[in-house]
Structure formats: C-alpha cells, structure tokens
Design a protein around this motif. Structure first.
Motif, short mmCIF file in Angstrom:
data_model
loop_
_atom_site.label_atom_id
_atom_site.label_comp_id
_atom_site.label_asym_id
_atom_site.label_seq_id
_atom_site.Cartn_x
_atom_site.Cartn_y
_atom_site.Cartn_z
N ALA A 12 -0.19 16.40 -1.41
CA ALA A 12 0.21 16.31 0.00
C ALA A 12 1.70 16.03 0.10
N ARG A 13 2.40 16.83 0.95
CA ARG A 13 3.85 16.69 1.10
C ARG A 13 4.25 16.86 2.56
N GLN A 35 4.38 18.12 9.87
CA GLN A 35 3.12 18.56 9.29
C GLN A 35 3.03 18.13 7.84
N VAL A 36 1.80 17.94 7.38
CA VAL A 36 1.53 17.63 5.99
C VAL A 36 0.97 18.88 5.33
N VAL A 37 1.70 19.37 4.35
CA VAL A 37 1.32 20.60 3.65
C VAL A 37 0.82 20.23 2.26
N ALA A 75 6.65 14.06 -1.27
CA ALA A 75 5.33 13.48 -1.48
C ALA A 75 5.26 12.04 -1.02
N LEU A 76 6.16 11.62 -0.14
CA LEU A 76 6.18 10.29 0.44
C LEU A 76 6.24 10.41 1.95
N TYR A 132 0.85 -1.19 0.00
CA TYR A 132 0.00 0.00 0.00
C TYR A 132 0.89 1.24 0.00
N ASP A 133 0.57 2.17 -0.90
CA ASP A 133 1.41 3.36 -1.08
C ASP A 133 1.49 4.18 0.20
N HIS A 134 2.68 4.65 0.50
CA HIS A 134 2.88 5.51 1.68
C HIS A 134 2.85 6.97 1.25
N LYS A 135 1.66 7.53 1.29
CA LYS A 135 1.44 8.93 0.93
C LYS A 135 1.13 9.72 2.21
N PRO A 136 1.57 10.98 2.28
CA PRO A 136 1.35 11.77 3.51
C PRO A 136 -0.12 11.99 3.88
N ASP A 137 -1.02 11.90 2.89
CA ASP A 137 -2.43 12.14 3.20
C ASP A 137 -3.17 10.86 3.58
N ARG A 138 -2.47 9.72 3.61
CA ARG A 138 -3.07 8.52 4.18
C ARG A 138 -3.34 8.76 5.65
#
Length: 403
Positions: free
Chosen positions: A281-282, A274-276, A288-289, A255-261
């Motif tokens: 999402a970064r 923080q996620v900006v 972006a990870l 499962y992709d590891h994205k900051p907005d998960r």
C-alpha cells in the motif's frame, strides 16, 4: 553477514535481489519527480532546464556502522542519568539514511516541576538522509524551546475554565494536554523547517538556485520518547516504533502509520488522495507511509502530525526499545523485548561492541549496548534489507527517583 565492529564497518557484497529491486525503485523515483513537477508547474516555480543534468552519485561498497554507546558512566547533579545503548548501521543498503538522537537531561521545564526530562529519538529517512539528519540536529532544540515556553499547568487550562465549570479537567489531564500541544507544535515546526531546507546546499528557503525538484522529495519518520520521573511519553510519525518491556510482557507505545491502516486510509481519501496497492500500500502509489516529516510533494495526504501516547512508569518496567523499520521488518516486538531482557539480565559482558561515548550526562551501559548490538545482528541475520537503528534504555537503572 560478518561485522568488523573494531573498525566500524560491515563486510559483504550486495545480493542479486538488491539489483532486481532497482527497476522498481527507479520507477517510483520517476513517479515522485513527475508528481512534484506537476505541483511546481502549477505554482510557476519549476524550470525543466534547471532540473536536467543535476544528480548526485551513490556511494557503493561496504556499509558504514555508526556506534553511539559507551561503557563509561557519569553522575549528574540531579541523580542517575539514563542507562542506554544505541547502534545505527547501514546494513545491506548502499546509503545510510537513519539518524539517532540521545539527549539525557534535555531540560528541566516547569511542566515537569523543574525536574529533568530525557530525550531519545530515531529518524528513518527516505529519498535521502537530509531530513533525518536535520531532525537529529534540530528536533530536541525545538522541543526544549517549546517546553520552556510552558509556564505552568494553570496557564494551559485557562481556556477550559472559560467554557464553564461543568467539567474541569484533572491536573493529570491538563498536563497531558500541555504535552500534546508542545509535541504537536514541535513536529509541525520541524516539518516546516525540513520542507524549506535545500538538501543540496542546506539553505533555508526556495531561492538558493538549486534545482526545484530536489526540494520536498525527501522525508523521514520520527519516533520520539521523552522520559520523566513518572511518565513515558512517545510521539510517533511514520513506521519507526517504540515498545516497552514490562514485567516480562511487551507493550506497544506507538503504532505504525501505514496507508492501509483503516483510519489512515480514510484520512488520506478525505483529503482527496488515494492509496494505491503496488508493491504494498502506497500513498499515490509512491510512499509506503501515511505520516512523515518532509515529503512536501505529497501533502496534505502525508501529514507530520504525531500520534502521542502516555504511560505511567512502574517498578515492573524493564526497558524501552526504539528502532527503525529495518529491525521491525524482520523481528516482532515480542522477540525484541525478550532479547533485550536477557541481555539486561546477563552478568557476562563478554559481548560488548566497540563503542564511542556521546551525550553529556548520560550513563552508558554495556548491557544496553549489547542488547542494541545483538538486536541488530539478529535483524541482519534474518536478512533485513534496510538501515537498522536501535536504542535500548534500561529502565531499571535509569530512574532519577531511584525506582
């Protein structure tokens, strides 16, 4: 974009859209360096005079295609090796930051009853090729070292028995826990090595004399698949992905590891980060990870701890696909599996790319190579803007037990 695979190059020019992205990329690089400089200043390890005027040129022109598959077949003493095809292309990017690793019959550890295990991995670098290349050179070696340290399942379960007899884990649970410890230790060691190896000169440690702001700015995803006779084990860190084609259906193994998960964002914020949301999402508005190997300047918000999945092998398993996000950005897992299935069923091998054999003990299939090449062509045709790396393992023809 036409591909001249006989010479190993893609042809075509970069579009105007690429040049429009340059200001965004430049601003992001500036933010990265400012954040790293702040950390270095706080630790007393940064000298602005050394950092100025030190840069490397970017190669422009056509993108290099690296083929790592072959129609040649060989037989090992333990039985049939993996049937696999792989391809890695720079695509429309000016630089190649992906790396592929195929290590059949990596070792025969006691945790697998002295039977061989096969290793496949894709690494997608960012900020440079350094970490991805280092992973392709060292990850499988570290994994073999960790595996050979595990004596047997009883040794790994001693701590469970010492807590009492109320709930003894089954042998399968003890084996899974042993694998998890091995893989987590492997990723941690790889991360430590990547974080202290200079991308400029390759020296280990921070006393090499290169500008400190080159250290810790690069990173890489890592999706690793280990195949045993009975199990598919996937360890993932980042947004490269592993999927399984099983009986005509698609089963995600990572499962992709994205900051907005949701869980990833909660972990980042719990660490004080923080996620900006800027161009997606970064983490800290930069990466972006939410998980990667390397990226020292963003720790502890970006972690190298992998998510690990186990799946029992079954006769209905058709193929395993590992790929970098250059493929998944434009193709769904379902489409990729459907294309691979058709290629593996196809008897006509007229579409077989120029290839070069790698990996002693592997059995390289033109069907698997065709599947990997066709998936890459589809991604390019759908305007993928990233490097594209694909591994296709034919599970119908890669079983040591002859399933």
């Amino acid at each position: 974009m036409p591909i001249n695979v006989s010479k190993g190059y893609t042809t075509g020019m970069f579009s105007e859209e690429d040049s429009e992205k340059c200001p965004k990329h430049r601003r992001r690089r500036i933010r990265m360096r400012r954040l790293l400089q702040t950390k270095l200043l706080a630790s007393g390890g940064y000298s602005p005079s050394k950092a100025l005027g030190q840069g490397k040129g970017v190669r422009v022109g056509v993108g290099l295609v690296e083929m790592v598959s072959s129609a040649a077949a060989s037989q090992t003493a333990t039985g049939a090796g993996p049937m696999v095809g792989a391809i890695s292309v720079s695509g429309r990017q000016r630089v190649m930051e992906d790396a592929v690793s195929i290590r059949p019959n990596l070792c025969s550890p006691e945790i697998n009853s002295r039977r061989p295990v096969d290793f496949f991995a894709i690494y997608d670098g960012h900020g440079g090729r350094h970490v991805a290349s280092l992973c392709s050179e060292r990850m499988h070696i570290i994994l073999e070292e960790e595996l050979m340290r595990v004596r047997n399942n009883a040794d790994m379960s001693g701590s469970s028995r010492s807590r009492g007899e109320r709930r003894r884990p089954s042998e399968g649970q003890r084996t899974e826990e042993a694998w998890k410890r091995v893989l987590r230790s492997c990723f941690l060691r790889m991360d430590e090595m990547a974080s202290c190896t200079c991308p400029e000169c390759g020296s280990v440690g921070y006393q090499c004399g290169c500008p400190p702001d080159t250290l810790g700015l690069t990173g890489s995803t890592a999706v690793v698949a280990v195949l045993t006779d009975e199990t598919i084990i996937v360890a993932n860190c980042g947004d490269s992905r592993a999927v399984l084609s099983h009986g005509g259906s698609t089963i995600p193994l990572s499962y992709d590891h994205k900051p907005d998960r949701q869980e990833e964002r909660a972990r980042i914020e719990a660490c004080g980060g923080q996620v900006v949301f800027t161009d997606g999402a970064r983490v800290e508005g930069i990466l972006a990870l939410s998980r990667a190997i390397g990226d020292n300047y963003l720790k502890p918000y970006v972690t190298s701890e992998p998510e690990i999945t186990f799946r029992k092998r079954e006769a209905e398993d058709e193929c395993l696909i590992l790929a970098s996000d250059g493929l998944w950005d434009v193709l769904s897992s379902e489409v990729a599996c459907a294309v691979a299935r058709e290629c593996l069923r196809e008897e006509d091998h007229s579409f077989c790319p120029w290839v070069e054999g790698v990996g002693e003990g592997a059995m390289f299939s033109s069907r698997s190579a065709s599947a990997a090449a066709l998936l890459t062509r589809l991604a390019l045709g759908r305007n993928s803007r990233d490097n594209i790396s694909v591994i296709v393992v034919d599970l119908k023809r890669s079983n040591h037990t002859g399933l």
